[in-house]
Enzyme design. Structure first.
Site, PDB file in Angstrom:
ATOM      1  N   ILE A  64       0.853  -1.295  -0.040  1.00 31.78           N
ATOM      2  CA  ILE A  64      -0.103  -0.101   0.178  1.00 31.78           C
ATOM      3  C   ILE A  64       0.880   1.178  -0.026  1.00 31.78           C
ATOM      4  O   ILE A  64       2.030   1.386   0.887  1.00 31.78           O
ATOM      5  CB  ILE A  64      -1.029  -0.037   1.015  1.00 31.78           C
ATOM      6  CG1 ILE A  64      -1.920   1.219   1.091  1.00 31.78           C
ATOM      7  CG2 ILE A  64      -0.099  -0.224   2.696  1.00 31.78           C
ATOM      8  CD1 ILE A  64      -3.002   1.198   2.421  1.00 31.78           C
ATOM      9  N   SER A  65       0.678   2.014  -0.923  1.00 30.74           N
ATOM     10  CA  SER A  65       1.640   3.161  -1.061  1.00 30.74           C
ATOM     11  C   SER A  65       1.523   4.247   0.156  1.00 30.74           C
ATOM     12  O   SER A  65       0.747   4.234   0.942  1.00 30.74           O
ATOM     13  CB  SER A  65       1.157   4.183  -2.355  1.00 30.74           C
ATOM     14  OG  SER A  65       1.267   3.456  -3.680  1.00 30.74           O
ATOM     15  N   GLN A  66       2.761   4.897   0.163  1.00 29.41           N
ATOM     16  CA  GLN A  66       2.988   5.881   1.242  1.00 29.41           C
ATOM     17  C   GLN A  66       1.903   6.824   1.142  1.00 29.41           C
ATOM     18  O   GLN A  66       1.287   7.385   0.033  1.00 29.41           O
ATOM     19  CB  GLN A  66       4.247   6.622   1.156  1.00 29.41           C
ATOM     20  CG  GLN A  66       4.687   7.767   1.797  1.00 29.41           C
ATOM     21  CD  GLN A  66       5.804   8.391   1.245  1.00 29.41           C
ATOM     22  OE1 GLN A  66       6.332   8.232   0.083  1.00 29.41           O
ATOM     23  NE2 GLN A  66       6.390   9.505   2.041  1.00 29.41           N
TER      24      GLN A  66
END
Length: 227
Positions: A64-66
């Site tokens: 899950i992206s920053q």
């Protein structure tokens, strides 16, 4: 494990310190990020870090992206309530949820069936119905549903896939995606005006590889892409 109230406090601090202080300012987007329970989109062992300034593993070699990257990419696309959006890489569904909150309808493609099915159930539980999740090779897009006002690719490609450019609306359609291999890529914005495409470099980034016909080979080591 944090309580609901603690999660809300962490979420508010995430938005203020990780996004607003770095220049993300679109009000509808900030409202969506303030209310979206990011901890529900990560595995139990990572829930205490849900609102930290970093990507988190979600299984199957994906992340899950920053939070800042989610905010930056979304704001760059300048989403409108009438937009039809194609997302490549559903993952846990967090970015999908933000897109659903801001756009009219979202088509999302995920290669890993387990992730697609889990994300679909999670988004349904949260009340989102303006989406259609497909299991398949996202590097080919969804030509049967094109054109799209906006396309977001949440995994790195070795080069710009012309097949995705062709699926953009001719009237200002935009595509955002990371291009390059390990250890780093370049986030690019592609804008279409009839048969003319302009390209703008945004920033350096690190994403997992997009596996598929117009992406990387299935033997590519995802661990080498994201630290």
């Amino acid at each position: 494990m944090p309580t609901s109230r603690e999660y809300a406090r962490l979420r508010s601090r995430m938005v203020d310190e990780q996004l607003v202080e770095r220049g993300v300012s679109e009000s509808r987007l900030l409202d969506a990020l303030r209310m979206m329970p990011r901890h529900q989109f990560v595995p139990d062992e990572h829930k205490p870090q849900s609102y930290d300034d970093k990507p988190l593993p979600i299984g199957d070699g994906q992340t899950i992206s920053q939070p800042y990257i989610v905010g930056f990419m979304t704001e760059t696309l300048r989403l409108k309530p009438h937009h039809r959006v194609l997302e490549i890489g559903t993952g846990s569904g967090y970015q999908t949820a933000i897109l659903c909150h801001l756009a009219d309808y979202v088509y999302s493609v995920e290669r890993v069936a387990r992730l697609a099915e889990t994300a679909g159930a999670r988004l349904g539980d949260l009340g989102y119905s303006n989406l259609d999740i497909h299991i398949g090779d996202g590097s080919q897009g969804l030509p049967d549903q094109a054109p799209f006002d906006r396309i977001m690719v949440t995994a790195a490609v070795p080069r710009l896939p012309q097949v995705l450019c062709a699926q953009l609306s001719e009237f200002g359609g935009q595509l955002i995606l990371p291009i390059g291999s390990a250890p780093a890529q370049e986030l690019m914005l592609i804008t279409r005006a009839t048969d003319r495409f302009t390209r703008r470099s945004l920033l350096g980034c690190r994403f997992v590889p997009l596996i598929g016909r117009y992406g990387f080979d299935s033997k590519t080591d995802s661990a080498s892409f994201v630290s």
